[in-house]
Design a protein around this motif. Structure first.
Motif, PDB file in Angstrom:
ATOM      1  N   THR A 126      -4.514  11.764   4.835  1.00 49.18           N
ATOM      2  CA  THR A 126      -4.149  11.621   6.248  1.00 49.18           C
ATOM      3  C   THR A 126      -5.404  11.484   7.117  1.00 49.18           C
ATOM      4  O   THR A 126      -5.458  10.639   8.024  1.00 49.18           O
ATOM      5  CB  THR A 126      -3.327  12.837   6.711  1.00 49.18           C
ATOM      6  N   LEU A 129      -6.945   8.077   6.532  1.00 51.28           N
ATOM      7  CA  LEU A 129      -6.132   7.035   7.166  1.00 51.28           C
ATOM      8  C   LEU A 129      -6.315   7.046   8.673  1.00 51.28           C
ATOM      9  O   LEU A 129      -6.423   5.988   9.309  1.00 51.28           O
ATOM     10  CB  LEU A 129      -4.654   7.248   6.806  1.00 51.28           C
ATOM     11  N   VAL A 141      -3.539  -2.125   8.529  1.00 54.75           N
ATOM     12  CA  VAL A 141      -4.130  -1.340   7.445  1.00 54.75           C
ATOM     13  C   VAL A 141      -3.201  -1.382   6.242  1.00 54.75           C
ATOM     14  O   VAL A 141      -2.008  -1.110   6.361  1.00 54.75           O
ATOM     15  CB  VAL A 141      -4.366   0.124   7.874  1.00 54.75           C
ATOM     16  N   ASP A 142      -3.748  -1.745   5.088  1.00 53.99           N
ATOM     17  CA  ASP A 142      -2.970  -1.774   3.843  1.00 53.99           C
ATOM     18  C   ASP A 142      -2.798  -0.350   3.333  1.00 53.99           C
ATOM     19  O   ASP A 142      -3.766   0.291   2.923  1.00 53.99           O
ATOM     20  CB  ASP A 142      -3.688  -2.645   2.807  1.00 53.99           C
ATOM     21  N   ILE A 143      -1.568   0.155   3.339  1.00 49.41           N
ATOM     22  CA  ILE A 143      -1.307   1.543   2.975  1.00 49.41           C
ATOM     23  C   ILE A 143      -1.290   1.756   1.458  1.00 49.41           C
ATOM     24  O   ILE A 143      -1.495   2.866   0.969  1.00 49.41           O
ATOM     25  CB  ILE A 143       0.041   2.016   3.580  1.00 49.41           C
ATOM     26  N   VAL A 146      -4.388   3.266  -0.158  1.00 48.84           N
ATOM     27  CA  VAL A 146      -4.580   4.610   0.395  1.00 48.84           C
ATOM     28  C   VAL A 146      -3.727   5.620  -0.362  1.00 48.84           C
ATOM     29  O   VAL A 146      -4.203   6.685  -0.779  1.00 48.84           O
ATOM     30  CB  VAL A 146      -4.234   4.638   1.900  1.00 48.84           C
ATOM     31  N   ILE A 147      -2.444   5.292  -0.547  1.00 45.98           N
ATOM     32  CA  ILE A 147      -1.548   6.198  -1.259  1.00 45.98           C
ATOM     33  C   ILE A 147      -1.895   6.249  -2.744  1.00 45.98           C
ATOM     34  O   ILE A 147      -1.807   7.308  -3.376  1.00 45.98           O
ATOM     35  CB  ILE A 147      -0.082   5.776  -1.051  1.00 45.98           C
ATOM     36  N   SER A 260       2.905   7.211  -5.841  1.00 44.33           N
ATOM     37  CA  SER A 260       2.322   6.074  -5.135  1.00 44.33           C
ATOM     38  C   SER A 260       3.319   4.955  -4.868  1.00 44.33           C
ATOM     39  O   SER A 260       3.632   4.652  -3.711  1.00 44.33           O
ATOM     40  CB  SER A 260       1.121   5.527  -5.917  1.00 44.33           C
ATOM     41  N   ASP A 264       5.343   4.149  -1.429  1.00 40.34           N
ATOM     42  CA  ASP A 264       5.142   2.873  -0.726  1.00 40.34           C
ATOM     43  C   ASP A 264       6.484   2.276  -0.298  1.00 40.34           C
ATOM     44  O   ASP A 264       6.656   1.838   0.847  1.00 40.34           O
ATOM     45  CB  ASP A 264       4.421   1.862  -1.635  1.00 40.34           C
ATOM     46  N   LEU A 267       8.166   4.252   2.522  1.00 42.20           N
ATOM     47  CA  LEU A 267       7.594   3.906   3.830  1.00 42.20           C
ATOM     48  C   LEU A 267       8.083   2.545   4.294  1.00 42.20           C
ATOM     49  O   LEU A 267       8.357   2.342   5.486  1.00 42.20           O
ATOM     50  CB  LEU A 267       6.069   3.928   3.741  1.00 42.20           C
TER      51      LEU A 267
END
Length: 424
Positions: A126, A129, A141-143, A146-147, A260, A264, A267
């Motif tokens: 978090t 990000l 932003v490509d999540i 990150v995950i 992950s 994704d 979300l």
């Protein structure tokens, strides 16, 4: 004769190639099959594969994996090549023995002890990000990476007490690079998985340093400490190779993918259903923090996670082979190709069957007309989900992703809590 690459792929890989090729549209693909049970072409000249889309039939098969059904030898050999002879790559007495010794590492108390590490990784994600959003104001932003980095972080800490530094450490980058090499370029099909090699290297060093495992809460420490107790009692223990293979299985398997990939998709679903997103945000704002004990208090968050797992199961279809003739009762009678109505399925020895979670979870005969819709409320409202006797008896609320029977997922609690914390 001219054969295009598409036809050749179907010939070599069978109709399963279509599921792989259209994975992002798998719900629409599976819904076109004449459910609940169908046949598809297998690879080369092998007999047709039976697709099992009936919960009763799937439950029967999965409950009898020690007796009537097993994994095809080709599949077992592939798993051993990719990730070793952990729980995914063995069966029978070997599976019983390893599962019994691994169970203490995945109890509710064990996962509760790991929860602080999981929460720490999610908090670090978090913060990273938030920093990215500040530094790149007004951009997208490509999540996904990150995950993925957070999932690797979690598994490193709870798996063997290793810090991957939010995906930025040298070890983390080596594993991600190996994953790309193995999966994207398919090079691991012909040799040992590169990711497995890196995990062996990291975990192997940690095993040699016994002092780090005294009182440790991670899975590797629990297994090593359990081994010491078994030695004192003159009982059989897990070998170092068996421990390493199961750590690799844990890191390469569905636990990482649930944290992950499914997160994704959850979300993504939230962005497509603003009302659901709003309800979830309202519930989360009522609490300052979340820990293992309080997860049950977040009813709507739990509903979102369950619905996400139902619609987006990341596990590949389970494939079994019948060891001898069997008769499987069906939940719903079906019409055969000749028009006959049958309520059971006669299976011959050596018949290969495939249980695709994506089919079971969107079967309209079980879940109703809105089977393919994202509706978290149905997990909260009385009578919202089908009765228990119409669902798989898996380890968690009838969600088929974690399988059923003696080979159900041992690490489902880690995967679930990680998903909840990441969304929180």
């Amino acid at each position: 004769m001219i054969v295009n690459s598409y036809s050749l792929s179907v010939f070599v890989l069978g109709m399963s190639y279509l599921f792989w090729r259209h994975m992002q549209h798998r719900q629409s693909v599976v819904q076109k099959l004449p459910m609940p049970d169908s046949k598809i072409k297998a690879a080369l000249f092998q007999p047709d594969i039976v697709i099992v889309g009936d919960n009763f039939a799937a439950h029967h098969i999965l409950q009898n994996t020690y007796t009537t059904y097993g994994k095809p030898q080709g599949f077992l050999q592939l798993i051993k090549t990719l990730i070793g002879a952990g729980l995914r790559g063995i069966e029978g007495e070997d599976h019983k023995y390893q599962r019994r010794l691994l169970t203490p590492a995945f109890t509710a108390e064990a996962v509760k002890a790991m929860s602080d590490d999981i929460s720490f990784c999610a908090e670090r994600m978090t913060q990273n990000l938030s920093s990215s959003l500040i530094d790149t104001s007004g951009t997208i932003v490509d999540i996904v990476p990150v995950i993925s980095a957070c999932a690797l972080d979690i598994i490193g800490r709870v798996g063997f007490g290793h810090n991957f530094e939010g995906g930025e450490s040298k070890d983390a980058k080596a594993i991600c690079s190996a994953w790309h090499q193995d999966v994207v370029t398919h090079t691991s099909l012909s040799r040992e998985c590169s990711k497995k090699h890196h995990i062996y290297k990291i975990a192997g060093k940690l095993i040699l340093d016994n002092s780090k495992h005294i009182g440790g809460n991670n899975i590797l420490s629990i297994l090593l400490n359990g081994n010491h107790k078994l030695v004192e009692q003159s009982e059989a223990v897990l070998t170092t190779t068996e421990i390493l293979d199961n750590i690799t299985t844990f890191l390469c398997g569905e636990r990482v993918l649930v944290t992950s990939v499914t997160a994704d998709f959850m979300l993504l679903q939230l962005t497509q259903t603003p009302l659901v997103q709003c309800k979830l945000q309202q519930e989360i704002r009522t609490a300052a923090s979340l820990d293992y004990k309080s997860t049950g208090e977040f009813k709507y968050l739990s509903g979102v996670v369950k619905e996400g797992l139902r619609l987006h199961p990341v596990g590949q279809p389970t494939q079994c082979i019948a060891r001898h003739d069997d008769v499987i009762l069906l939940c719903t009678a079906i019409h055969t190709g000749s028009g006959e109505m049958v309520s059971s399925l006669a299976v011959k020895a050596s018949q290969v069957l495939q249980i695709p979670w994506a089919i079971l979870n969107v079967n309209k005969q079980v879940w109703g007309d809105n089977a393919d819709k994202f509706i978290p409320e149905q997990w909260i409202e009385p009578g919202g989900v089908p009765p228990v006797d119409k669902l798989l008896r898996g380890p968690w609320n009838g969600v088929s992703l974690f399988s059923d029977g003696p080979q159900s997922c041992t690490g489902y609690r880690v995967a679930l809590f990680s998903s909840v914390v990441v969304l929180f």
